[in-house]
Enzyme design. Structure first.
Site, PDB file in Angstrom:
ATOM      1  N   ASN A   7       2.652 -15.470  -2.774  1.00  0.00           N
ATOM      2  CA  ASN A   7       2.314 -14.117  -3.222  1.00  0.00           C
ATOM      3  C   ASN A   7       2.894 -13.993  -4.634  1.00  0.00           C
ATOM      4  O   ASN A   7       4.089 -13.772  -4.800  1.00  0.00           O
ATOM      5  CB  ASN A   7       2.944 -13.105  -2.254  1.00  0.00           C
ATOM      6  CG  ASN A   7       2.611 -11.673  -2.614  1.00  0.00           C
ATOM      7  OD1 ASN A   7       2.021 -11.396  -3.668  1.00  0.00           O
ATOM      8  ND2 ASN A   7       2.997 -10.752  -1.769  1.00  0.00           N
ATOM      9  N   LYS A  14       6.685 -14.972  -4.364  1.00  0.00           N
ATOM     10  CA  LYS A  14       7.253 -15.008  -3.012  1.00  0.00           C
ATOM     11  C   LYS A  14       6.585 -16.155  -2.289  1.00  0.00           C
ATOM     12  O   LYS A  14       5.380 -16.339  -2.414  1.00  0.00           O
ATOM     13  CB  LYS A  14       6.909 -13.716  -2.258  1.00  0.00           C
ATOM     14  CG  LYS A  14       7.890 -12.602  -2.477  1.00  0.00           C
ATOM     15  CD  LYS A  14       7.599 -11.478  -1.482  1.00  0.00           C
ATOM     16  CE  LYS A  14       7.753 -10.171  -2.210  1.00  0.00           C
ATOM     17  NZ  LYS A  14       6.967  -9.084  -1.688  1.00  0.00           N
ATOM     18  N   ARG A  95      -2.140 -14.916  -1.727  1.00  0.00           N
ATOM     19  CA  ARG A  95      -2.499 -13.511  -1.609  1.00  0.00           C
ATOM     20  C   ARG A  95      -3.121 -13.067  -2.935  1.00  0.00           C
ATOM     21  O   ARG A  95      -2.531 -13.253  -3.997  1.00  0.00           O
ATOM     22  CB  ARG A  95      -1.259 -12.667  -1.341  1.00  0.00           C
ATOM     23  CG  ARG A  95      -1.602 -11.198  -1.359  1.00  0.00           C
ATOM     24  CD  ARG A  95      -0.378 -10.341  -1.195  1.00  0.00           C
ATOM     25  NE  ARG A  95      -0.774  -8.944  -1.148  1.00  0.00           N
ATOM     26  CZ  ARG A  95      -0.212  -7.979  -1.848  1.00  0.00           C
ATOM     27  NH1 ARG A  95       0.793  -8.242  -2.660  1.00  0.00           N
ATOM     28  NH2 ARG A  95      -0.628  -6.750  -1.737  1.00  0.00           N
ATOM     29  N   HIS A 184      -4.243  -3.309   1.868  1.00  0.00           N
ATOM     30  CA  HIS A 184      -3.485  -3.678   3.078  1.00  0.00           C
ATOM     31  C   HIS A 184      -4.396  -4.331   4.126  1.00  0.00           C
ATOM     32  O   HIS A 184      -4.085  -4.330   5.316  1.00  0.00           O
ATOM     33  CB  HIS A 184      -2.819  -2.449   3.748  1.00  0.00           C
ATOM     34  CG  HIS A 184      -1.773  -1.776   2.917  1.00  0.00           C
ATOM     35  ND1 HIS A 184      -1.708  -0.410   2.785  1.00  0.00           N
ATOM     36  CD2 HIS A 184      -0.753  -2.275   2.200  1.00  0.00           C
ATOM     37  CE1 HIS A 184      -0.694  -0.087   2.010  1.00  0.00           C
ATOM     38  NE2 HIS A 184      -0.100  -1.205   1.642  1.00  0.00           N
ATOM     39  N   GLY A 214       4.251   2.139   5.009  1.00  0.00           N
ATOM     40  CA  GLY A 214       5.430   1.626   4.316  1.00  0.00           C
ATOM     41  C   GLY A 214       5.633   2.464   3.072  1.00  0.00           C
ATOM     42  O   GLY A 214       5.185   3.610   3.006  1.00  0.00           O
ATOM     43  N   GLY A 216       4.171   1.906   0.314  1.00  0.00           N
ATOM     44  CA  GLY A 216       2.735   2.158   0.148  1.00  0.00           C
ATOM     45  C   GLY A 216       2.164   2.302   1.554  1.00  0.00           C
ATOM     46  O   GLY A 216       2.675   1.652   2.467  1.00  0.00           O
ATOM     47  N   ARG A 245       3.869   7.765  -4.589  1.00  0.00           N
ATOM     48  CA  ARG A 245       2.466   8.039  -4.961  1.00  0.00           C
ATOM     49  C   ARG A 245       1.981   9.308  -4.269  1.00  0.00           C
ATOM     50  O   ARG A 245       2.277   9.525  -3.099  1.00  0.00           O
ATOM     51  CB  ARG A 245       1.572   6.870  -4.535  1.00  0.00           C
ATOM     52  CG  ARG A 245       1.749   5.632  -5.377  1.00  0.00           C
ATOM     53  CD  ARG A 245       0.919   4.480  -4.847  1.00  0.00           C
ATOM     54  NE  ARG A 245       1.761   3.359  -4.491  1.00  0.00           N
ATOM     55  CZ  ARG A 245       1.364   2.307  -3.778  1.00  0.00           C
ATOM     56  NH1 ARG A 245       0.117   2.223  -3.354  1.00  0.00           N
ATOM     57  NH2 ARG A 245       2.198   1.338  -3.485  1.00  0.00           N
ATOM     58  N   GLY A 334       7.181  -0.607   7.340  1.00  0.00           N
ATOM     59  CA  GLY A 334       8.550  -0.061   7.309  1.00  0.00           C
ATOM     60  C   GLY A 334       8.742   1.233   8.070  1.00  0.00           C
ATOM     61  O   GLY A 334       9.643   1.346   8.915  1.00  0.00           O
ATOM     62  N   ILE A 335       7.905   2.223   7.812  1.00  0.00           N
ATOM     63  CA  ILE A 335       8.032   3.512   8.493  1.00  0.00           C
ATOM     64  C   ILE A 335       7.455   3.419   9.904  1.00  0.00           C
ATOM     65  O   ILE A 335       8.073   3.861  10.880  1.00  0.00           O
ATOM     66  CB  ILE A 335       7.320   4.619   7.678  1.00  0.00           C
ATOM     67  CG1 ILE A 335       7.998   4.791   6.309  1.00  0.00           C
ATOM     68  CG2 ILE A 335       7.288   5.933   8.447  1.00  0.00           C
ATOM     69  CD1 ILE A 335       7.225   5.656   5.322  1.00  0.00           C
ATOM     70  N   ASN A 338       9.836   1.601  12.198  1.00  0.00           N
ATOM     71  CA  ASN A 338      11.252   1.989  12.287  1.00  0.00           C
ATOM     72  C   ASN A 338      11.516   3.462  12.503  1.00  0.00           C
ATOM     73  O   ASN A 338      12.665   3.843  12.689  1.00  0.00           O
ATOM     74  CB  ASN A 338      11.982   1.569  10.995  1.00  0.00           C
ATOM     75  CG  ASN A 338      12.098   0.068  10.883  1.00  0.00           C
ATOM     76  OD1 ASN A 338      12.678  -0.571  11.749  1.00  0.00           O
ATOM     77  ND2 ASN A 338      11.515  -0.497   9.832  1.00  0.00           N
ATOM     78  N   GLU A 388       2.030 -10.165   7.246  1.00  0.00           N
ATOM     79  CA  GLU A 388       0.920 -10.490   6.342  1.00  0.00           C
ATOM     80  C   GLU A 388       0.903 -11.967   5.980  1.00  0.00           C
ATOM     81  O   GLU A 388      -0.161 -12.559   5.853  1.00  0.00           O
ATOM     82  CB  GLU A 388       1.017  -9.605   5.084  1.00  0.00           C
ATOM     83  CG  GLU A 388       0.693  -8.156   5.405  1.00  0.00           C
ATOM     84  CD  GLU A 388       1.032  -7.177   4.289  1.00  0.00           C
ATOM     85  OE1 GLU A 388       2.177  -6.710   4.251  1.00  0.00           O
ATOM     86  OE2 GLU A 388       0.161  -6.880   3.477  1.00  0.00           O
TER      87      GLU A 388
HETATM   88  P1  AMP Z   1       7.637  -1.321   3.552  1.00  0.00           P
HETATM   89  O1  AMP Z   1       6.952  -0.930   2.288  1.00  0.00           O
HETATM   90  O2  AMP Z   1       6.704  -1.635   4.676  1.00  0.00           O
HETATM   91  O3  AMP Z   1       8.691  -2.381   3.364  1.00  0.00           O
HETATM   92  O4  AMP Z   1       8.441   0.009   4.039  1.00  0.00           O
HETATM   93  C1  AMP Z   1       9.537   0.498   3.303  1.00  0.00           C
HETATM   94  C2  AMP Z   1       9.824   1.910   3.723  1.00  0.00           C
HETATM   95  O5  AMP Z   1      10.029   1.985   5.137  1.00  0.00           O
HETATM   96  C3  AMP Z   1      11.114   2.480   3.130  1.00  0.00           C
HETATM   97  O6  AMP Z   1      10.905   3.038   1.876  1.00  0.00           O
HETATM   98  C4  AMP Z   1      11.502   3.541   4.146  1.00  0.00           C
HETATM   99  O7  AMP Z   1      10.911   4.773   3.811  1.00  0.00           O
HETATM  100  C5  AMP Z   1      10.926   3.042   5.450  1.00  0.00           C
HETATM  101  N1  AMP Z   1      11.949   2.538   6.371  1.00  0.00           N
HETATM  102  C6  AMP Z   1      12.500   1.312   6.413  1.00  0.00           C
HETATM  103  N2  AMP Z   1      13.418   1.253   7.403  1.00  0.00           N
HETATM  104  C7  AMP Z   1      13.440   2.457   7.997  1.00  0.00           C
HETATM  105  C8  AMP Z   1      14.176   3.022   9.084  1.00  0.00           C
HETATM  106  N3  AMP Z   1      15.079   2.319   9.771  1.00  0.00           N
HETATM  107  N4  AMP Z   1      13.919   4.310   9.403  1.00  0.00           N
HETATM  108  C9  AMP Z   1      12.998   5.027   8.722  1.00  0.00           C
HETATM  109  N5  AMP Z   1      12.272   4.539   7.697  1.00  0.00           N
HETATM  110  C10 AMP Z   1      12.498   3.274   7.337  1.00  0.00           C
END
Ligand code: AMP
Length: 402
Positions: A7, A14, A95, A184, A214, A216, A245, A334-335, A338, A388
């Site tokens: 990537n 990466k 990628r 995505h 995430g 994004g 954004r 991420g969101i 988690n 991914e």
């Molecule tokens: P990503 O772009 O998929 O790596 O997601 C990153 C985003 O996920 C971060 O900016 C956070 O807003 C969210 N995130 C990561 N870990 C957690 C967590 N344990 N609880 C809530 N949000 C999280």
């Protein structure tokens, strides 16, 4: 068979090396700050058990070639490597962010493919040049190895015209390619495949709403395994609220800000991309910080959270209507992986539409793809960790096998 996944960005590369016999990650790394006075390469080698060994090197990395040579040296050296020679790498999967309308699927790279990726640069001026630099370098260093391009946009090429066209003069679509492309795609495709497996249903007969949330974020409607609509647009600025954004806004706001604040257009676009979203509302772009602030009584943090959940839910509702019948909704990234509060908020009040989340399963979810809905929920709610790089490796293996 080992596949190297690359990537490449404008100043970073990466990489992940995956053994496709059991889809095991052998090594991964990040080459950063290419072209700056000091660059860094961080490399991790995974054994069968235990924590990975981590190696960090600081050095001037003049260009992508130097960076990739350093990565290859780490992958093949006795003390840090996982393969004896470059010949142990069967193929390289790249990628590529934007394939425009030229690429509907992953493809083996040749001169014509490279020319077409170059032709897509105006659609992704920040991303495609880095991807292309990575491809050119990999071909130079691995002239005998099959190289495959995997596009973020390709999965969404099945979206029908009534969903991808904007109501602008049609000539602009013809002349400039202005339309919804979506992003995505590799992640949505991966979690859709995993969801079908979990539901024990053929993907080609499965309807899904995939929420890749995430920093994004995009939400995709999937009918019979294929993308039929997605929240991002011609660029990744559209759709739901993101970390920095804005997502969807009234387009007339752009001119209003420019005129009222005396701002050049480029500054307004920067504001929409880097200073808006969650950050714009409450000053923070990471949900972990926003939860803390909200718990401490910060009203703006609470508002940001409510707005975020509302916009996610808005798309879920829209795609329930688009699809008519849905087997599952998927949370990922991420969101999505988690944040049980966000998952609960999105699903709350949708019982009558067939989505019944199990609060205990939601808060207890950890790490492995699983349902967090009650067993009798007509529409299952799944949390599936995205991968991914593994999807790029699978696509690469499929292309060179065909
Ligand atoms: P990503 O772009 O998929 O790596 O997601 C990153 C985003 O996920 C971060 O900016 C956070 O807003 C969210 N995130 C990561 N870990 C957690 C967590 N344990 N609880 C809530 N949000 C999280």
């Amino acid at each position: 068979m080992n596949i190297l996944v690359l990537n490449s960005g404008s100043s970073s590369i990466k990489y992940k090396l995956i053994d496709m016999r059991d889809e095991r990650l052998l090594a991964e790394g990040l080459v950063e700050r290419i072209g700056e006075a000091t660059g860094t390469i961080t490399h991790r080698r995974y054994g069968r058990a235990g924590a990975p060994e981590k190696i960090r090197r600081d050095a001037a990395i003049d260009d992508h070639t130097t960076g990739m040579e350093m990565a290859v040296a780490l992958l093949t050296a006795e003390d840090t490597g996982v393969v004896a020679t470059q010949a142990d790498i069967a193929a390289i999967g790249h990628r590529v962010v934007h394939g425009g309308e030229l690429f509907h699927a992953s493809t083996r790279i040749d001169e014509r493919v490279m020319a077409n990726i170059e032709a897509c640069i105006p659609l992704a001026p920040l991303h495609n040049p880095g991807g292309l630099a990575g491809i050119r370098t990999a071909i130079k260093l691995f002239p005998q190895t099959a190289q495959v391009a995997v596009f973020d946009t390709a999965y969404h090429q099945s979206i029908p015209p009534h969903a991808y066209q904007y109501a602008l003069p049609y000539a602009l679509y013809e002349a400039l390619g202005i339309r919804r492309y979506g992003f995505h795609g590799t992640s949505h495709r991966y979690v859709a495949g995993e969801a079908a497996r979990l539901l024990d249903k053929p993907l080609a007969q499965t309807n899904l709403i995939s929420l890749h949330l995430g920093n994004g974020a995009s939400i995709t409607a999937i009918a019979n395994g294929r993308s039929v609509d997605t929240s991002m647009g011609m660029t990744p600025l559209a759709g739901v609220i993101m970390g920095t954004r804005s997502g969807d806004i009234d387009p007339a706001i752009v001119e209003y800000i420019a005129v009222q604040q005396g701002m050049p257009l480029s500054d307004v676009m920067r504001l929409l991309t880097k200073e808006s979203g969650l950050k714009g509302i409450c000053g923070r772009n990471d949900l972990r910080d926003i939860h803390q602030d909200a718990a401490a009584g910060d009203d703006r943090a609470r508002l940001a959270l409510e707005m975020l959940i509302y916009r996610y839910k808005h798309y879920v509702g829209a795609y329930l209507a688009v699809l008519g019948e849905v087997d599952a909704i998927i949370f990922t990234a991420g969101i999505g992986e988690n944040d049980p509060v966000v998952r609960h908020g999105v699903c709350q009040g949708l019982d009558k539409l067939g989505i019944v989340i199990d609060p205990r399963r939601n808060t207890d979810w950890q790490g492995r793809a699983a349902a967090i809905s009650v067993p009798e929920s007509p529409i299952k709610v799944l949390v599936i960790p995205t991968n991914e790089e593994l999807e790029i490796a699978r696509q690469t293996a499929a292309v060179i096998g065909s």
